[in-house]
Design an enzyme around this catalytic site. Structure first.
Site, mmCIF file in Angstrom:
data_model
loop_
_atom_site.group_PDB
_atom_site.id
_atom_site.type_symbol
_atom_site.label_atom_id
_atom_site.label_comp_id
_atom_site.label_asym_id
_atom_site.label_seq_id
_atom_site.Cartn_x
_atom_site.Cartn_y
_atom_site.Cartn_z
ATOM 1 C CE1 TYR A 1 -2.176 -14.443 -8.675
ATOM 2 C CE2 TYR A 1 -2.220 -15.794 -10.712
ATOM 3 C CZ TYR A 1 -3.004 -15.019 -9.874
ATOM 4 O OH TYR A 1 -4.287 -14.699 -9.985
ATOM 5 C CG MET A 2 6.290 -16.545 -11.126
ATOM 6 S SD MET A 2 7.386 -17.034 -12.575
ATOM 7 C CE MET A 2 9.000 -17.241 -11.950
ATOM 8 C CG MET B 1 -0.802 -8.839 -12.309
ATOM 9 S SD MET B 1 -0.875 -8.982 -10.400
ATOM 10 C CE MET B 1 -1.238 -10.830 -10.205
ATOM 11 N NE ARG C 1 -8.492 -10.434 -4.822
ATOM 12 C CZ ARG C 1 -7.870 -9.639 -5.181
ATOM 13 N NH1 ARG C 1 -8.340 -8.281 -4.763
ATOM 14 N NH2 ARG C 1 -6.702 -9.569 -5.958
ATOM 15 C CG ASP D 1 -3.488 -3.580 -10.462
ATOM 16 O OD1 ASP D 1 -2.409 -4.408 -11.041
ATOM 17 O OD2 ASP D 1 -4.564 -3.921 -10.566
HETATM 18 N N1 ADP Z 1 -17.134 -1.217 -0.526
HETATM 19 C C1 ADP Z 1 -16.665 -2.023 0.260
HETATM 20 N N2 ADP Z 1 -16.995 -1.860 1.421
HETATM 21 C C2 ADP Z 1 -16.360 -2.492 2.454
HETATM 22 N N3 ADP Z 1 -15.290 -3.421 2.345
HETATM 23 C C3 ADP Z 1 -14.941 -3.593 0.971
HETATM 24 C C4 ADP Z 1 -15.412 -3.045 -0.211
HETATM 25 N N4 ADP Z 1 -14.863 -3.239 -1.184
HETATM 26 C C5 ADP Z 1 -13.922 -4.227 -0.825
HETATM 27 N N5 ADP Z 1 -13.826 -4.394 0.356
HETATM 28 C C6 ADP Z 1 -13.086 -5.366 1.235
HETATM 29 O O1 ADP Z 1 -11.739 -5.148 1.153
HETATM 30 C C7 ADP Z 1 -10.909 -6.193 0.997
HETATM 31 C C8 ADP Z 1 -10.222 -6.188 -0.059
HETATM 32 O O2 ADP Z 1 -10.496 -5.868 -1.239
HETATM 33 P P1 ADP Z 1 -9.871 -6.233 -2.793
HETATM 34 O O3 ADP Z 1 -10.655 -5.391 -3.774
HETATM 35 O O4 ADP Z 1 -10.151 -7.571 -2.742
HETATM 36 O O5 ADP Z 1 -8.454 -5.698 -2.674
HETATM 37 P P2 ADP Z 1 -7.854 -4.380 -2.664
HETATM 38 O O6 ADP Z 1 -8.174 -3.725 -1.299
HETATM 39 O O7 ADP Z 1 -6.556 -5.024 -2.699
HETATM 40 O O8 ADP Z 1 -8.462 -3.404 -3.746
HETATM 41 C C9 ADP Z 1 -11.894 -7.352 1.024
HETATM 42 O O9 ADP Z 1 -12.004 -8.094 2.434
HETATM 43 C C10 ADP Z 1 -13.041 -6.644 0.483
HETATM 44 O O10 ADP Z 1 -14.436 -7.347 1.209
HETATM 45 O O1 FBP Z 2 -5.859 -13.675 -8.647
HETATM 46 P P1 FBP Z 2 -5.854 -12.668 -7.449
HETATM 47 O O2 FBP Z 2 -5.498 -13.011 -6.173
HETATM 48 O O3 FBP Z 2 -7.350 -12.360 -7.340
HETATM 49 O O4 FBP Z 2 -5.327 -11.196 -7.765
HETATM 50 C C1 FBP Z 2 -5.248 -10.785 -9.253
HETATM 51 C C2 FBP Z 2 -5.398 -9.387 -9.133
HETATM 52 O O5 FBP Z 2 -4.922 -8.592 -8.398
HETATM 53 C C3 FBP Z 2 -4.225 -7.282 -8.857
HETATM 54 O O6 FBP Z 2 -2.924 -7.389 -8.842
HETATM 55 C C4 FBP Z 2 -4.646 -6.215 -8.190
HETATM 56 O O7 FBP Z 2 -5.430 -6.411 -7.113
HETATM 57 P P2 FBP Z 2 -5.070 -5.409 -5.643
HETATM 58 O O8 FBP Z 2 -6.289 -4.433 -5.768
HETATM 59 O O9 FBP Z 2 -5.459 -6.326 -4.535
HETATM 60 O O10 FBP Z 2 -3.717 -4.995 -5.450
HETATM 61 C C5 FBP Z 2 -4.690 -7.211 -10.359
HETATM 62 O O11 FBP Z 2 -3.970 -6.957 -11.249
HETATM 63 C C6 FBP Z 2 -5.094 -8.810 -10.369
HETATM 64 O O12 FBP Z 2 -6.112 -9.087 -11.389
#
Ligand code: ADP
Ligand code: FBP
Ligand code: MG
Length: 565
Positions: free
Chosen positions: A445-446, A333, A235, A290
């Site tokens: 996580y599993m 989750m 992230r 999710d």
């Molecule tokens: N508004 C945004 N602009 C640019 N990058 C973003 C933005 N929001 C999230 N990201 C980047 O996208 C990646 C994944 O976002 P995250 O919310 O952790 O997971 P997911 O894509 O599964 O929702 C991270 O590297 C984060 O910095």
């Molecule tokens: O503990 P972590 O690695 O941040 O991930 C937990 C979170 O990831 C999720 O599975 C969803 O994340 P993503 O949007 O990355 O798929 C949530 O339900 C949960 O809260």
């Protein structure tokens, strides 16, 4: 007659465009200056046989309103491609290289000589093919919003040798990530003879902080049998400028796998690429366990997660049945959306109560959770509760001071609702001097670490192939299944809203009837939920686009996926 609207870009781009037009001796508006909808062959690329008109900044009637809109929508406006057709047809199109590189060359698709595909009648999709957002219609319905159909095009914008592809996975884990990576690599190599493929390690930051790893079909051969992602993920770490500097220097084309946050990042990368005029396509493959990504029917890995959740629910049921007044509590989750909990509950039939973030509940008093638990134990001697991790956060916050903490991507950090409920339920029965046992299972996580199941493997393969076809044909997009057909969806549509369980829909009603739990809702909650659904479904830009487009978007919004069947 239909028109093709490209909302004008920011001032600098607009100035440049005007200069270009003056040099070409052309004008804007309906003076014969035609704008392509996608490919280089303007006619072939049009969504339907109509004259496409570039509407200039001055001639666009609602531009003032657009300029007054929020900064986010203003930025988006420059990249939105809306065309209108007959009977209320609207195409919400994806950007193409030719939108800013008018002379980008085209080549025959190498698939036409591929032994496996060349025999397929009509293997290439028709450029006019689009996929409707809404499939349930009435006799007099307008045709509504459509997306460009995914699939291989007759002509592509990249030669196999010039392509340097790179793949990155971001965000949390999800079953199927490795399958998508495998099929991107194998599809690029086997369908398009692309042999320069690189993996970016550990998410977005890997673009500028780690070495790129060369990957081949051989190195990814078995990875779909493993959970996680062989590329690593993270992230945070999204630095658009540094990422695009690297893309530019290394001359690559990008495949980005990740959830809503990742697609927002992909959109930022695309905008920067376009600003710099680079010949790079950005393809997003949406990932989230999710299942909360807007527009698409379902995200990959979701089915596998629901299936795996059954094992935890079964264990909870066994524990509950084997004790006097036994309760099995399972946390699943779902930070903002309770789809896993809802589907796992509906699939199991052993669950007596399902709690999700979208449906507020309360603990004490008449109609509260504790009263229901007590009643259920008296009736049945055991019960199973499934709770999505984002549920009840407001109630916990009343007893434990919440700190508003966020993870590196800006997602809110949650308090453990499972643990909190366990203590609350225990305390309640202790005060009533009623014997009971509660077993709390947290399999989160599993669940997300498993490899994808068979159905998800096939889905991941098709998503990867659709992503490859679209990128080779010069489009930038998020790929997804819309009403069972693969489509290219503009980034802004998947990043502007989040898919949520609608507690005013039939699917949630089915759940309530299957568990027989109280709805916990007051009339005020129901009214608020309806209003929230209405606002969440309202797409961001077209409301200021024009009357017909706004109408089509409003109509399709009421159809956006939420499990309503
Ligand atoms: N508004 C945004 N602009 C640019 N990058 C973003 C933005 N929001 C999230 N990201 C980047 O996208 C990646 C994944 O976002 P995250 O919310 O952790 O997971 P997911 O894509 O599964 O929702 C991270 O590297 C984060 O910095
Ligand atoms: O503990 P972590 O690695 O941040 O991930 C937990 C979170 O990831 C999720 O599975 C969803 O994340 P993503 O949007 O990355 O798929 C949530 O339900 C949960 O809260
Ligand atoms: Mg997310």
């Amino acid at each position: 007659m239909a028109s093709h609207i490209i909302l004008p870009p920011d001032d600098d781009d607009e100035q440049q465009r005007r200069e270009d037009e003056e040099n070409d001796g052309g004008g804007s508006g309906g003076d014969g200056q035609q704008q392509q909808a996608g490919g280089n062959d303007a006619k072939a690329a049009l969504p339907f046989s109509a004259m496409c008109v570039r509407i200039s900044r001055d001639s666009y009637p609602n531009l003032r309103a657009l300029r007054n809109a929020s900064h986010a929508s203003l930025t988006d406006a420059a990249y939105v491609k809306i065309s209108e057709g007959d009977f209320g047809y609207v195409l919400d199109d994806v950007p193409h290289l030719a939108d800013y590189l008018p002379d980008v060359p085209t080549y025959p698709n190498p698939l036409q000589d591929h032994p496996a595909y060349s025999t397929v009648k009509q293997y290439f999709v028709n450029e006019d093919d689009t996929v409707p957002q809404k499939v349930v219609v009435q006799k007099n319905s307008r045709r509504g919003v459509h997306f460009r159909r995914a699939g291989p095009r007759q002509r592509v914008n990249f030669e196999s040798d010039e392509v340097k592809a790179c793949i990155v996975s971001c965000g949390g884990l999800c079953p199927g990530l490795n399958t998508v990576i495998r099929e991107l690599v194998c599809g690029l190599a086997h369908m398009y003879n692309v042999n320069n493929i690189f993996g970016i390690q550990n998410g977005y930051k890997g673009f500028y902080s780690s070495n790129y790893v060369a990957i081949t079909p051989k190195t990814v051969n078995d990875i779909h049998k493993r959970g996680g992602t062989v590329l690593g993920t993270s992230r945070g770490g999204h630095d658009t400028k540094k990422i695009v500097d690297n893309i530019q220097d290394r001359g690559i084309k990008v495949y980005i796998i990740g959830g809503d946050g990742t697609q927002k990042g992909a959109y930022e990368i695309y905008k920067e690429i376009r600003k710099r005029g680079l010949k790079v396509a950005v393809a997003g493959v949406p990932k989230t366990i999710d299942n909360d990504i807007a527009i698409i029917d379902k995200s990959f890995g979701f089915d596998s997660a629901v299936e795996e959740a059954q094992r935890a629910i079964n264990s909870a049921h066994v524990e509950a049945c084997s004790a006097e007044n036994g309760i099995g509590l399972v946390k699943l989750m779902g930070r903002y959306s309770g789809f896993i909990a809802m589907y796992a509950t509906l699939a199991s039939r052993d669950v007596d109560c399902c709690l999700i973030p979208e449906s507020p509940f309360y603990m004490d008093g008449e109609g509260g959770l504790l009263q229901y638990v007590e009643r259920r134990l008296k009736e049945n001697k055991h019960m199973v509760i499934v709770v999505a991790e984002g549920a009840g956060q407001d109630i916990i916050a009343k007893s434990i001071p919440a700190s508003d903490q966020q993870d590196a991507s800006g997602n809110k950090l949650l308090l453990d609702i499972g643990l909190w409920l366990t203590h609350k339920i225990k305390d309640h029965f202790k005060s009533k001097k009623m014997e009971m046992t509660i077993k709390y299972i947290d399999p989160t996580y599993m669940i997300r670490a498993i490899p994808s199941n068979a159905a998800d493997n096939v889905y991941c393969t098709l998503l990867a192939h659709s992503a490859i076809h679209g990128a080779m044909a010069g489009y930038s997009f998020t790929v997804g299944m819309v009403n069972g057909r693969h489509a290219y969806i503009p980034f802004y549509r998947v990043t502007s809203t989040r898919n949520k369980v609608k507690i005013t829909d039939r699917m949630w009603a089915r759940l309530l009837s299957s568990t027989n739990q109280p709805s916990f809702l007051s009339q005020k909650d129901i009214d608020e939920a309806r209003e929230a659904d209405r606002l969440a479904n309202k797409p961001p830009l077209p409301s200021v686009a024009n009357h017909n487009v706004a109408k089509a978007f409003d109509q399709s919004a009421s159809a956006s996926s939420s499990g309503e069947i």
